[in-house]
Design an enzyme around this catalytic site. Structure first.
Site, PDB file in Angstrom:
ATOM      1  N   PRO A   2      34.072 -29.107  -5.390  1.00  0.00           N
ATOM      2  CG  PRO A   2      32.638 -27.796  -6.577  1.00  0.00           C
ATOM      3  CD  PRO A   2      32.803 -28.762  -5.177  1.00  0.00           C
ATOM      4  CD  GLU A   3      40.213 -31.152  -5.323  1.00  0.00           C
ATOM      5  OE1 GLU A   3      41.590 -30.807  -5.638  1.00  0.00           O
ATOM      6  OE2 GLU A   3      40.007 -32.205  -4.977  1.00  0.00           O
TER       7      GLU A   3
END
Length: 270
Positions: A2-3
């Site tokens: 996840p960014e």
């Protein structure tokens, strides 16, 4: 992994569900994540109110009167708020039961995430020496250009350096460089201030669009409501090897930089 947009999407989803809620009990089902979950949290957080939730880079911080719970989703982690009576799922390793009969649960199959504690007036080593937030006023072409002086690394690796700017992960770096018309192979220290101005705006726009669209769909990521993100539907270059460029008649090329896949259009990115 996840960014920043995925983490910000999670923060926004959790905010109305957990803010001002009192913790009735804390449960640690598997303490060994990337680091051990501090066991003192079981007593320390009981009967405490969650004052707010914030984000620092890719970390989520739950604020209390006496410190912050610092969480990172790792490669496969997610947070959800469910009815406390709902059966525990496999890989749900941490749970905060709240006073409205709901629970905040941390799910992480690969266990590369982390749940740590930060005391008042303390900054964890993980949060030290971070660059500015990309959507803040502190991040502009001046700061980016000054940081680039003398840098021989390629510009994609440069903007992915969290000491330069936080949260520009692999997908969003490729997308930002495409919008700015800059080749990912260009040397950071050989890029003009004018081009950094364009790149700064591109980074901000790409991240804003991703947040507004719920993040990028990744195999292991889901939003706080359990649904995947949707930004991947509008990606310009990432994952589009040998497909036509949306801007010109060229084809998208894939190369490896610093052990990460990079996608770009050789014809319109210079």
């Amino acid at each position: 992994m996840p960014e920043l947009p995925e983490v910000e999407t999670t923060r926004r989803g959790l905010e109305p569900l957990i803010t001002d809620k009192k913790i009735i009990s804390v449960h640690i089902y598997k303490k060994k994540l990337r680091w051990n979950i501090p066991t003192h949290l079981k007593k320390a957080l009981k009967n405490q109110n969650i004052l707010k939730i914030s984000r620092c880079a890719k970390y989520l911080l739950l604020h209390f009167d006496f410190g912050q719970l610092v969480m990172h989703l790792g490669m496969s982690g997610s947070l959800s708020v469910v009815d406390s009576s709902q059966p525990l799922k496999k890989h749900e390793h941490f749970e905060l039961k709240l006073d409205n009969s709901t629970s905040l649960r941390f799910h992480d199959p690969r266990r590369f995430g982390s749940i740590l504690w930060q005391k008042p007036n303390e900054t964890l080593t993980l949060l030290k020496n971070l660059g500015p937030e990309p959507l803040s006023y502190e991040f502009d072409e001046d700061s980016l250009f000054k940081s680039s002086i003398g840098k021989s690394k390629n510009i994609k690796s440069f903007i992915m350096d969290s000491k330069i700017v936080v949260g520009v992960g692999n997908i969003y770096a490729s997308e930002s460089l495409f919008l700015a018309g800059i080749s990912p192979k260009r040397m950071a220290g050989k890029t003009s201030k004018e081009r950094y101005k364009v790149l700064t705006h591109s980074i901000k726009n790409v991240l804003k669009d991703a947040i507004n669209n719920g993040g990028t769909t990744l195999n292991d990521f889901s939003n706080v409501d359990g649904n995947p993100g949707y930004f991947s539907q509008v990606l310009n270059v990432y994952g589009r090897e040998n497909m036509p460029c949306f801007r010109c008649s060229g084809k998208i090329k894939r190369i490896i930089q610093n052990q990460r896949a990079t996608y770009y259009c050789p014809k319109c990115q210079r």
